[in-house]
Design a protein around this motif. Structure first.
Motif, PDB file in Angstrom:
ATOM      1  N   ASN A 111       0.829  -1.203   0.000  1.00 19.68           N
ATOM      2  CA  ASN A 111       0.000   0.000   0.000  1.00 19.68           C
ATOM      3  C   ASN A 111       0.867   1.258   0.000  1.00 19.68           C
ATOM      4  OD1 ASN A 111      -2.719   1.347   0.384  1.00 19.68           O
ATOM      5  ND2 ASN A 111      -1.657   2.067   2.222  1.00 19.68           N
ATOM      6  N   THR A 112       1.973   1.212   0.768  1.00 19.42           N
ATOM      7  CA  THR A 112       2.882   2.352   0.802  1.00 19.42           C
ATOM      8  C   THR A 112       3.530   2.571  -0.555  1.00 19.42           C
ATOM      9  OG1 THR A 112       3.340   1.934   3.151  1.00 19.42           O
ATOM     10  CG2 THR A 112       4.912   3.303   1.959  1.00 19.42           C
ATOM     11  N   ILE A 113       3.949   1.486  -1.186  1.00 20.07           N
ATOM     12  CA  ILE A 113       4.578   1.590  -2.506  1.00 20.07           C
ATOM     13  C   ILE A 113       3.595   2.150  -3.539  1.00 20.07           C
ATOM     14  CG2 ILE A 113       5.516   0.242  -4.436  1.00 20.07           C
ATOM     15  CD1 ILE A 113       6.733  -1.667  -2.342  1.00 20.07           C
ATOM     16  N   ASN A 114       2.337   1.696  -3.476  1.00 15.65           N
ATOM     17  CA  ASN A 114       1.356   2.042  -4.508  1.00 15.65           C
ATOM     18  C   ASN A 114       0.690   3.400  -4.310  1.00 15.65           C
ATOM     19  OD1 ASN A 114       1.763  -0.423  -5.836  1.00 15.65           O
ATOM     20  ND2 ASN A 114       0.243  -1.455  -4.553  1.00 15.65           N
ATOM     21  N   THR A 115       0.632   3.875  -3.071  1.00 17.29           N
ATOM     22  CA  THR A 115      -0.154   5.098  -2.818  1.00 17.29           C
ATOM     23  C   THR A 115       0.638   6.256  -2.236  1.00 17.29           C
ATOM     24  OG1 THR A 115      -0.792   4.369  -0.583  1.00 17.29           O
ATOM     25  CG2 THR A 115      -2.214   3.695  -2.414  1.00 17.29           C
ATOM     26  N   LEU A 116       1.815   6.014  -1.717  1.00 18.26           N
ATOM     27  CA  LEU A 116       2.588   7.084  -1.081  1.00 18.26           C
ATOM     28  C   LEU A 116       3.880   7.286  -1.858  1.00 18.26           C
ATOM     29  CD1 LEU A 116       2.020   6.116   2.671  1.00 18.26           C
ATOM     30  CD2 LEU A 116       0.806   7.847   1.332  1.00 18.26           C
ATOM     31  N   GLY A 117       3.812   8.146  -2.853  1.00 21.68           N
ATOM     32  CA  GLY A 117       4.944   8.330  -3.750  1.00 21.68           C
ATOM     33  C   GLY A 117       6.158   8.963  -3.111  1.00 21.68           C
ATOM     34  N   HIS A 118       5.982   9.634  -1.969  1.00 18.38           N
ATOM     35  CA  HIS A 118       7.134  10.266  -1.324  1.00 18.38           C
ATOM     36  C   HIS A 118       7.900   9.292  -0.432  1.00 18.38           C
ATOM     37  CE1 HIS A 118       3.761  10.688   1.480  1.00 18.38           C
ATOM     38  NE2 HIS A 118       4.623  10.794   2.469  1.00 18.38           N
ATOM     39  N   TYR A 119       7.480   8.018  -0.405  1.00 14.65           N
ATOM     40  CA  TYR A 119       8.217   6.986   0.323  1.00 14.65           C
ATOM     41  C   TYR A 119       9.034   6.160  -0.667  1.00 14.65           C
ATOM     42  CZ  TYR A 119       5.939   7.642   4.865  1.00 14.65           C
ATOM     43  OH  TYR A 119       5.507   8.147   6.065  1.00 14.65           O
ATOM     44  N   ASN A 120      10.346   6.168  -0.514  1.00 16.84           N
ATOM     45  CA  ASN A 120      11.217   5.343  -1.351  1.00 16.84           C
ATOM     46  C   ASN A 120      11.426   3.990  -0.677  1.00 16.84           C
ATOM     47  OD1 ASN A 120      11.504   7.432  -3.144  1.00 16.84           O
ATOM     48  ND2 ASN A 120      13.538   8.050  -2.423  1.00 16.84           N
ATOM     49  N   TYR A 121      11.093   2.927  -1.399  1.00 22.71           N
ATOM     50  CA  TYR A 121      11.243   1.575  -0.848  1.00 22.71           C
ATOM     51  C   TYR A 121      12.709   1.181  -0.867  1.00 22.71           C
ATOM     52  CZ  TYR A 121      10.685  -3.485  -0.336  1.00 22.71           C
ATOM     53  OH  TYR A 121      10.773  -4.786   0.098  1.00 22.71           O
ATOM     54  N   GLU A 122      13.238   0.760   0.311  1.00 25.00           N
ATOM     55  CA  GLU A 122      14.653   0.420   0.436  1.00 25.00           C
ATOM     56  C   GLU A 122      14.874  -1.071   0.686  1.00 25.00           C
ATOM     57  OE1 GLU A 122      16.503   4.674   1.949  1.00 25.00           O
ATOM     58  OE2 GLU A 122      16.214   3.092   3.441  1.00 25.00           O
TER      59      GLU A 122
END
Length: 369
Positions: free
Chosen positions: A349-360
């Protein structure tokens, strides 16, 4: 002695800054605790006693419900110290010491020691009467409590202003008599911290929050580490702790920290091959960072001075081989904080909806609570 501060009135009180828990700091907070040492304040060298007998200090109690205050005087040789620390604004109730008396050497039982005790009692009676709006029913005078006298101050939310005064008989009885028989300045040390722990219920005390702490049940798999998560509504970041005491103090004293429960555990230890998880506090953003990489931790210590190293907070698995669950890490580009979750649904959900979060990717491996 030479006065360091000209803080002789409440209006000229020395500003000690803003006091808050490390995990609940606004951007302008200097430190999570205030510790200082100053010169004496009584200023008695010959009769009559000086009119300037007080030093005043102030601090902003950023959303704290209570603080813990400790203080003491000099304790070397033959002496009889009297120190009074009393809030004149911003406090509704005091539990513990408002005055302290310390005696040593021959003055443990001398007339000068006895006089100091009597003065402290008269002084306590006077300030209780002058500041009757403060509940001092639980206030006390400490006698030879080493190293510190201690009190809990329940706060109203406004700026706290406190006054400090005291005196000291120093030297042998013969030396004091030779010097005119009057006391001199006292050196004192004063420390104020956010109060850790639940606040006792106080009848008719509107400023004491009604807090219900979690009921702890035995952990099913006896994990050495149970990790509790908070959401900081002030910074938009998350905070993690394995300390029940730290958890409870945040719930009790930090209304901007929303408790989200025991989100995961860790069965890893140093003895079974676990890797240390280090916690850092970012003084620039008021947020925390966690890493199980010793190299990353070393790089932060060497190159990022705004990060305070808070040490090892728990141990984690280095792979899924031991049955661990992946803990996913994100970088928030808006506030410079990191987000961690074991939930694949929350990750996606974070990856798909919160563009200001970079997945590490996977930070390390833990156990489900």
């Amino acid at each position: 002695m030479v006065e360091i501060f000209k803080n002789d009135t409440p209006g000229t009180a020395t500003d000690l800054g803003t006091l808050a828990f490390a995990s609940n700091l606004p951007t302008d907070v200097i430190a999570k605790t205030n510790v200082w040492e100053t010169d004496g304040v009584f200023g008695v060298t010959s009769p009559p006693i000086s009119d300037d007998i007080y030093d005043y200090y102030s601090f902003n109690p950023y959303q704290l419900a209570s603080v813990r205050v400790t203080f003491h005087g000099r304790t070397v040789g033959d002496y009889a110290n009297f120190v009074s620390v009393f809030p004149v604004q911003g406090v509704s109730r005091i539990e513990g010491d408002i005055n302290g008396v310390w005696t040593g050497g021959e003055h443990t039982g001398s007339s000068f020691g006895q006089t100091t005790v009597q003065v402290s009692e008269l002084f306590a009676e006077g300030i209780r009467s002058e500041y009757s709006q403060i509940d001092t029913s639980a206030a006390t005078t400490a006698l030879n409590e080493f190293p510190d006298s201690e009190a809990i101050w329940h706060l109203t939310g406004e700026t706290v202003i406190l006054q400090v005064t005291g005196y000291e008989y120093d030297g042998s009885t013969d030396q004091i008599i030779t010097n005119g028989g009057v006391p001199g300045e006292v050196d004192f040390r004063l420390e104020i911290y956010p109060h850790v722990g639940a606040i006792p219920e106080v009848p008719d005390e509107p400023d004491t929050p009604d807090v219900t702490l979690p009921v702890d049940t035995p952990d099913a798999d006896s994990s050495p580490y149970q990790v509790y998560r908070f959401y900081n509504t002030l910074t938009g970041s998350h905070f993690f702790t394995t300390s029940i005491e730290e958890r409870n103090s945040l719930i009790t004293n930090s209304p901007t920290m929303s408790y989200e429960g025991n989100t995961f555990d860790s069965n890893a230890t140093a003895s079974n091959g676990g890797t240390a998880v280090y916690r850092f506090y970012n003084t620039s953003t008021g947020t925390h960072f966690y890493t199980a990489s010793a190299d990353e931790a070393a790089n932060i210590r060497s190159n990022l001075p705004q990060f305070n190293d808070e040490g090892i907070v728990y141990y984690a698995h280095t792979s899924a081989d031991s049955g661990g669950t992946a803990l996913y890490r994100f970088y928030n580009t808006q506030n410079g904080s990191h987000f961690y979750t074991t939930s694949e649904t929350e990750r996606d959900n974070t990856i798909n909806t919160l563009g200001h979060y970079n997945y590490e990717g996977v930070a390390y491996y833990v156990d489900l609570a």
